[in-house]
Write a protein that holds these residues in place. Structure first.
Motif, PDB file in Angstrom:
ATOM      1  N   VAL A 238       0.886  -1.235  -0.136  1.00  0.00           N
ATOM      2  CA  VAL A 238      -0.370  -0.037  -0.120  1.00  0.00           C
ATOM      3  C   VAL A 238       0.068   1.369   0.215  1.00  0.00           C
ATOM      4  O   VAL A 238       2.074   1.158   1.093  1.00  0.00           O
ATOM      5  N   VAL A 239       0.756   2.181  -0.854  1.00  0.00           N
ATOM      6  CA  VAL A 239       1.537   3.202  -1.225  1.00  0.00           C
ATOM      7  C   VAL A 239       0.574   4.312  -0.873  1.00  0.00           C
ATOM      8  O   VAL A 239      -0.803   4.361  -2.055  1.00  0.00           O
ATOM      9  N   GLY A 240       0.574   5.309   0.006  1.00  0.00           N
ATOM     10  CA  GLY A 240      -0.014   6.751   0.270  1.00  0.00           C
ATOM     11  C   GLY A 240      -1.833   6.109   0.940  1.00  0.00           C
ATOM     12  O   GLY A 240      -1.932   5.290   1.647  1.00  0.00           O
ATOM     13  N   GLN A 241      -2.203   7.397   0.919  1.00  0.00           N
ATOM     14  CA  GLN A 241      -3.888   7.232   1.043  1.00  0.00           C
ATOM     15  C   GLN A 241      -4.879   6.756   0.209  1.00  0.00           C
ATOM     16  O   GLN A 241      -5.588   6.984  -0.277  1.00  0.00           O
ATOM     17  N   VAL A 242      -4.555   4.804   0.629  1.00  0.00           N
ATOM     18  CA  VAL A 242      -5.494   4.183   0.123  1.00  0.00           C
ATOM     19  C   VAL A 242      -7.118   3.811   0.518  1.00  0.00           C
ATOM     20  O   VAL A 242      -7.310   3.474   1.668  1.00  0.00           O
ATOM     21  N   ARG A 243      -7.860   4.682  -0.245  1.00  0.00           N
ATOM     22  CA  ARG A 243      -9.634   4.956   0.750  1.00  0.00           C
ATOM     23  C   ARG A 243     -10.055   3.283   0.517  1.00  0.00           C
ATOM     24  O   ARG A 243     -10.550   2.848   1.738  1.00  0.00           O
ATOM     25  N   LEU A 244      -9.981   2.759  -0.929  1.00  0.00           N
ATOM     26  CA  LEU A 244     -10.009   1.503  -0.400  1.00  0.00           C
ATOM     27  C   LEU A 244      -9.447   0.640  -2.004  1.00  0.00           C
ATOM     28  O   LEU A 244      -9.152   1.449  -3.132  1.00  0.00           O
ATOM     29  N   ARG A 245      -9.655  -0.911  -1.226  1.00  0.00           N
ATOM     30  CA  ARG A 245      -8.485  -1.808  -2.108  1.00  0.00           C
ATOM     31  C   ARG A 245      -9.606  -2.658  -2.461  1.00  0.00           C
ATOM     32  O   ARG A 245      -9.904  -3.399  -1.460  1.00  0.00           O
ATOM     33  N   LEU A 246      -9.654  -3.122  -3.834  1.00  0.00           N
ATOM     34  CA  LEU A 246     -10.386  -4.446  -4.497  1.00  0.00           C
ATOM     35  C   LEU A 246      -8.696  -5.499  -4.325  1.00  0.00           C
ATOM     36  O   LEU A 246      -8.640  -4.785  -5.511  1.00  0.00           O
ATOM     37  N   LEU A 247      -9.396  -6.294  -4.358  1.00  0.00           N
ATOM     38  CA  LEU A 247      -8.336  -7.674  -5.079  1.00  0.00           C
ATOM     39  C   LEU A 247      -8.553  -9.357  -4.480  1.00  0.00           C
ATOM     40  O   LEU A 247      -9.438  -9.176  -4.102  1.00  0.00           O
ATOM     41  N   THR A 248      -8.395  -9.729  -5.559  1.00  0.00           N
ATOM     42  CA  THR A 248      -8.472 -10.607  -6.332  1.00  0.00           C
ATOM     43  C   THR A 248      -7.568 -11.397  -6.177  1.00  0.00           C
ATOM     44  O   THR A 248      -6.181 -11.083  -6.206  1.00  0.00           O
ATOM     45  N   ALA A 249      -7.709 -12.888  -7.062  1.00  0.00           N
ATOM     46  CA  ALA A 249      -6.218 -13.521  -6.884  1.00  0.00           C
ATOM     47  C   ALA A 249      -4.726 -13.384  -7.442  1.00  0.00           C
ATOM     48  O   ALA A 249      -4.238 -13.550  -7.142  1.00  0.00           O
ATOM     49  N   SER A 250      -5.382 -12.002  -8.319  1.00  0.00           N
ATOM     50  CA  SER A 250      -4.846 -11.942  -9.901  1.00  0.00           C
ATOM     51  C   SER A 250      -4.873 -10.489  -9.808  1.00  0.00           C
ATOM     52  O   SER A 250      -3.331 -10.032 -10.273  1.00  0.00           O
ATOM     53  N   THR A 251      -5.448  -9.069  -9.262  1.00  0.00           N
ATOM     54  CA  THR A 251      -5.664  -8.216  -9.465  1.00  0.00           C
ATOM     55  C   THR A 251      -5.994  -7.495  -8.320  1.00  0.00           C
ATOM     56  O   THR A 251      -6.664  -7.208  -7.508  1.00  0.00           O
ATOM     57  N   CYS A 252      -5.459  -5.612  -8.795  1.00  0.00           N
ATOM     58  CA  CYS A 252      -5.555  -5.623  -6.966  1.00  0.00           C
ATOM     59  C   CYS A 252      -6.390  -4.156  -7.697  1.00  0.00           C
ATOM     60  O   CYS A 252      -5.752  -3.300  -9.452  1.00  0.00           O
ATOM     61  N   ALA A 253      -7.048  -3.242  -7.606  1.00  0.00           N
ATOM     62  CA  ALA A 253      -7.395  -1.784  -7.753  1.00  0.00           C
ATOM     63  C   ALA A 253      -7.690  -1.306  -6.368  1.00  0.00           C
ATOM     64  O   ALA A 253      -7.929  -1.516  -5.371  1.00  0.00           O
ATOM     65  N   ASP A 254      -6.514  -0.055  -6.239  1.00  0.00           N
ATOM     66  CA  ASP A 254      -6.479   1.162  -5.200  1.00  0.00           C
ATOM     67  C   ASP A 254      -7.404   2.554  -5.306  1.00  0.00           C
ATOM     68  O   ASP A 254      -7.076   3.467  -6.867  1.00  0.00           O
ATOM     69  N   LEU A 255      -8.169   2.764  -5.028  1.00  0.00           N
ATOM     70  CA  LEU A 255      -9.087   4.240  -5.035  1.00  0.00           C
ATOM     71  C   LEU A 255      -8.309   5.144  -3.977  1.00  0.00           C
ATOM     72  O   LEU A 255      -8.599   5.108  -2.474  1.00  0.00           O
ATOM     73  N   ARG A 256      -7.796   5.732  -4.909  1.00  0.00           N
ATOM     74  CA  ARG A 256      -7.112   7.186  -3.798  1.00  0.00           C
ATOM     75  C   ARG A 256      -8.045   8.716  -3.804  1.00  0.00           C
ATOM     76  O   ARG A 256      -7.940   9.013  -5.511  1.00  0.00           O
ATOM     77  N   GLY A 257      -7.815   9.491  -2.964  1.00  0.00           N
ATOM     78  CA  GLY A 257      -8.676  10.693  -3.092  1.00  0.00           C
ATOM     79  C   GLY A 257     -10.105  10.656  -4.305  1.00  0.00           C
ATOM     80  O   GLY A 257      -9.700  12.234  -4.306  1.00  0.00           O
ATOM     81  N   PRO A 258     -10.822   9.859  -3.553  1.00  0.00           N
ATOM     82  CA  PRO A 258     -11.850  10.114  -4.609  1.00  0.00           C
ATOM     83  C   PRO A 258     -13.159  11.336  -3.831  1.00  0.00           C
ATOM     84  O   PRO A 258     -13.752  11.504  -2.556  1.00  0.00           O
TER      85      PRO A 258
END
Length: 332
Positions: A149-169
């Motif tokens: 995790v880098v910085g202020q991640v509001r939400l992390r969605l994670l599957t076995a192979s893919t990650c999506a990090d949401l910042r600053g919405p």
């Protein structure tokens, strides 16, 4: 702020990489901890964009609403399944301009609007992708998994192979189906959502009864969804329309042409990842425009420069607390 084409591309990225999969959800920053706990372990059912807002539907009729606002961004990492229906800046599929000229070599945008990673060729790649109006490039392959995790991640969605990090919405909230429907109902029509013909009628009906300047109406997300500062300036120039013209003074056909131009430009933006607003460019001009945002717009960001058509100095003014670029000669 990301305009409509960017949000549609992000939704398609979620559709390719997360829909039909169960996700692990967390809020490293802590500001969305309760919402993440609700989403934990649920399957993502669908992803959709309406204008500048994105909606992710999870099992048990739970919707996640995200509005990136001025500073928000999604970062994707891992195995990215990119959309084969969308042209790529990495050249795997080639690129096609508005006249159908195929460009075999890659065109990379040095300005940051598009990226060779945002929505690319039909391949599976272990990459890092930033999806916002200011898209960044690739990280090194073979990085740690899951990524730190880098910085202020509001939400992390994670599957076995893919990650999506949401910042600053601006907004990141859970909604019931009724709440989601109510949110969408307040938004203006989006050419890529529902029947475009119905959207056109709705847009024209609203515009033609408003005394508000058309430059403000195009930015009003309750009138039409997805248009931001760049598309607004360019659409008004393409229509040779004075931005201060009240909506109710527009000829009906002019209002219809504005909608149809938005429908066309939005489709180009989703396909290319860039706000290309100049038509009928020769392949070399198109290549230059795709590589440099200053070469792909008629008036936007061209204050004090000569109009590309008549040579008159482009004016910059503030309207509705936003910058507006226009040509006082072409847009009388």
């Amino acid at each position: 702020m990301p305009e409509g084409h960017s949000v549609h591309r992000i939704a398609r990225q979620f559709d390719r990489n997360f829909v039909g999969r169960r996700v692990s959800a967390s809020s490293p920053q802590g500001r969305f901890a309760e919402g993440a706990a609700v989403l934990e372990g649920r399957e993502l059912v669908q992803a959709m964009a309406v204008g500048k807002q994105m909606f992710l539907e999870f099992e048990e009729e739970t919707w996640l609403r995200v509005h990136l606002g001025l500073y928000g961004a999604w970062d994707f990492a891992g195995e990215i399944l990119v959309d084969p229906t969308i042209a790529s800046a990495n050249g795997r599929m080639g690129q096609t301009n508005q006249r159908g000229t195929e460009l075999a070599e890659p065109i990379l945008d040095g300005g940051g609007e598009n990226s060779l990673t945002s929505i690319g060729a039909p391949r599976r790649a272990r990459v890092h992708v930033r999806m916002s109006e200011q898209t960044k490039g690739l990280a090194d392959e073979g990085a740690e998994w899951p990524p730190p995790v880098v910085g202020q991640v509001r939400l992390r969605l994670l599957t076995a192979s893919t990650c999506a990090d949401l910042r600053g919405p601006t907004a990141c909230t859970l909604q019931t189906p009724d709440e989601m429907a109510a949110t969408v109902a307040k938004l203006g029509p989006d050419p890529l959502v529902g029947d475009p013909a119905e959207g056109e009628e709705r847009f024209v009906r609203v515009v033609l009864r408003k005394p508000t300047p058309i430059a403000l109406l195009l930015m009003d997300q309750a009138v039409v969804s997805g248009i931001g500062n760049v598309y607004r300036a360019e659409m008004l120039f393409r229509a040779r329309l004075n931005p201060h013209t009240p909506g109710r003074q527009l000829p009906e056909e002019t209002a219809r042409e504005l909608w149809r131009d938005w429908e066309r430009l939005l489709a180009i933006g989703v396909e290319t990842g860039q706000m290309m607003t100049m038509d009928d460019l020769a392949p070399e001009q198109y290549r230059a425009a795709m590589a440099n945002r200053d070469d792909r717009h008629w008036v936007y960001h061209r204050a004090s420069l000569p109009c590309r058509v008549c040579g008159t100095e482009i004016v910059l003014e503030e309207i509705g607390a936003r910058k507006l670029y226009w040509c006082p000669s072409c847009q009388r």
